[in-house]
Design an enzyme around this catalytic site. Structure first.
Site, PDB file in Angstrom:
ATOM      1  N   HIS A   1       0.931  -1.282   0.032  1.00  0.00           N
ATOM      2  CA  HIS A   1       0.048  -0.171   0.121  1.00  0.00           C
ATOM      3  C   HIS A   1       0.850   1.311  -0.005  1.00  0.00           C
ATOM      4  CE1 HIS A   1      -2.408   3.547   1.360  1.00  0.00           C
ATOM      5  NE2 HIS A   1      -3.399   2.779   1.006  1.00  0.00           N
TER       6      HIS A   1
ATOM      7  N   LEU B   1      -4.680  -7.702   2.896  1.00  0.00           N
ATOM      8  CA  LEU B   1      -5.094  -8.855   3.600  1.00  0.00           C
ATOM      9  C   LEU B   1      -6.386  -9.165   3.377  1.00  0.00           C
ATOM     10  CD1 LEU B   1      -3.446  -7.881   6.969  1.00  0.00           C
ATOM     11  CD2 LEU B   1      -2.545  -9.262   5.180  1.00  0.00           C
TER      12      LEU B   1
ATOM     13  N   HIS C   1      -8.426  -1.498  -3.662  1.00  0.00           N
ATOM     14  CA  HIS C   1      -7.034  -1.773  -4.153  1.00  0.00           C
ATOM     15  C   HIS C   1      -6.947  -2.917  -4.826  1.00  0.00           C
ATOM     16  CE1 HIS C   1      -5.849   2.054  -1.882  1.00  0.00           C
ATOM     17  NE2 HIS C   1      -5.938   1.341  -0.832  1.00  0.00           N
TER      18      HIS C   1
ATOM     19  N   GLY D   1     -10.771  -5.597  -1.577  1.00  0.00           N
ATOM     20  CA  GLY D   1     -11.131  -4.317  -1.400  1.00  0.00           C
ATOM     21  C   GLY D   1     -10.739  -3.547  -2.572  1.00  0.00           C
TER      22      GLY D   1
ATOM     23  N   GLU E   1       8.066   5.226  -3.106  1.00  0.00           N
ATOM     24  CA  GLU E   1       8.717   4.657  -4.004  1.00  0.00           C
ATOM     25  C   GLU E   1       9.362   3.412  -3.804  1.00  0.00           C
ATOM     26  OE1 GLU E   1      11.191   7.872  -5.552  1.00  0.00           O
ATOM     27  OE2 GLU E   1       9.269   9.007  -6.510  1.00  0.00           O
TER      28      GLU E   1
END
Length: 311
Positions: free
Chosen positions: A70, A128, A133, A131, A106
């Site tokens: 993330h 985990l 993302h 969702g 980055e």
């Protein structure tokens, strides 16, 4: 089957039955998976005296593994993820393992994918559960890298290896490894939170699995954002049920703002994020291998459907 029957012209077709199709697919999958041990390490390839045919499995480099994190402003997050990927490299020497972030750190995922050119790649989310993302951001980034041949693996959870990492972190934080009187105890599984109902369902499933691993001690999900309950609310609800010895299991891959917040809200024992726990490294490779197996199966089914249609 008689000898004359076995010599019928239909035997000359590449695949003429569902049984033959499944046999061929199973053989190819078995050949690939035979080089992977149960702990995620790759067994040495057998010595070959002759050259491999172009395009054969032996002459093709394994697809790169791109771990998709993330991202966090906490400097410990990047260091933790890098340590985790070092463990993955130790388990699978020679595998090209890279890192890409969705935001905040980055290398960002688009830059990582651009650096791979047209290589075969498996993207493994360091997330985990399902969702936004997993469902939108990562597929869109893969689609934008038009030259890349990418396969997206499932998120890390729910999975027994993830539960083993959660249990290990709890024990490190002081949870008794030996079963005792758990009538006044409980665990809060503290997660980031998401408005996606699939994400919440995945967290609840992990909580049930962790409860089983703890011998039936109640495990209640709580969240740092987006949904309820929060950790303090969950603590009060457990206290009302007579559960006054409460530990918090950190359902985060790496340190960050949310992990710090839920640890601060813990009334007692607070486990560290999952980080570079050995079970996490094995889980990354398991998701990578799963994705490769699924991609091979889909390719073989499509190829053999074409052969059957044209026969």
């Amino acid at each position: 089957m008689t000898e004359s029957a076995s010599a019928q012209p239909r035997e000359s077709l590449p695949l003429d039955s569902t049984a033959q199709l499944l046999t061929r697919i199973t053989a190819q999958l078995g050949a690939q998976l035979s080089h992977v041990s149960l702990n995620g390490t790759r067994r040495p390839m057998p010595h070959r005296t002759g050259g491999s045919a172009p395009g054969s499995a032996a002459s093709t480099r394994a697809p790169a593994l791109v771990a998709v994190a993330h991202g966090s402003r906490d400097p410990q997050a990047l260091r933790t993820v890098m340590k985790l990927l070092d463990r993955v490299r130790e388990l699978r020497p020679g595998l090209d393992v890279r890192l890409g972030h969705i935001e905040l750190n980055e290398p960002l995922l688009p830059a990582t994918l651009s650096g791979l050119g047209s290589a075969d790649t498996v993207l493994v989310p360091l997330l985990l559960g399902r969702g936004h993302h997993v469902k939108r951001d990562i597929p869109e980034a893969a689609a934008a890298a038009r030259a890349l041949r990418a396969t997206i693996a499932a998120p890390l959870g729910p999975h027994p290896l993830l539960v083993e990492a959660l249990y290990g972190r709890l024990v490190e934080a002081g949870w008794p490894a030996e079963e005792g009187d758990g009538r006044g105890s409980a665990v809060i599984l503290a997660a980031a939170g998401s408005r996606d109902p699939d994400s919440a369902a995945d967290t609840r499933r992990t909580a049930r699995m962790l409860s089983e691993r703890l011998g039936g001690v109640p495990v209640v999900p709580a969240y740092a954002s987006a949904t309820a309950p929060t950790v303090p609310v969950a603590v009060r609800a457990l206290a009302a049920r007579g559960r006054h010895r409460v530990a918090v299991a950190s359902y985060f891959t790496a340190p960050g703002r949310f992990a710090t917040a839920v640890a601060a809200a813990a009334p007692g024992t607070a486990a560290a994020p999952l980080g570079a726990h050995p079970a996490m490294a094995r889980l990354l490779l398991h998701r990578y291998d799963q994705a490769l197996t699924g991609a091979l199966l889909a390719h073989e089914v499509a190829k053999n459907d074409h052969l059957l249609a044209s026969a």
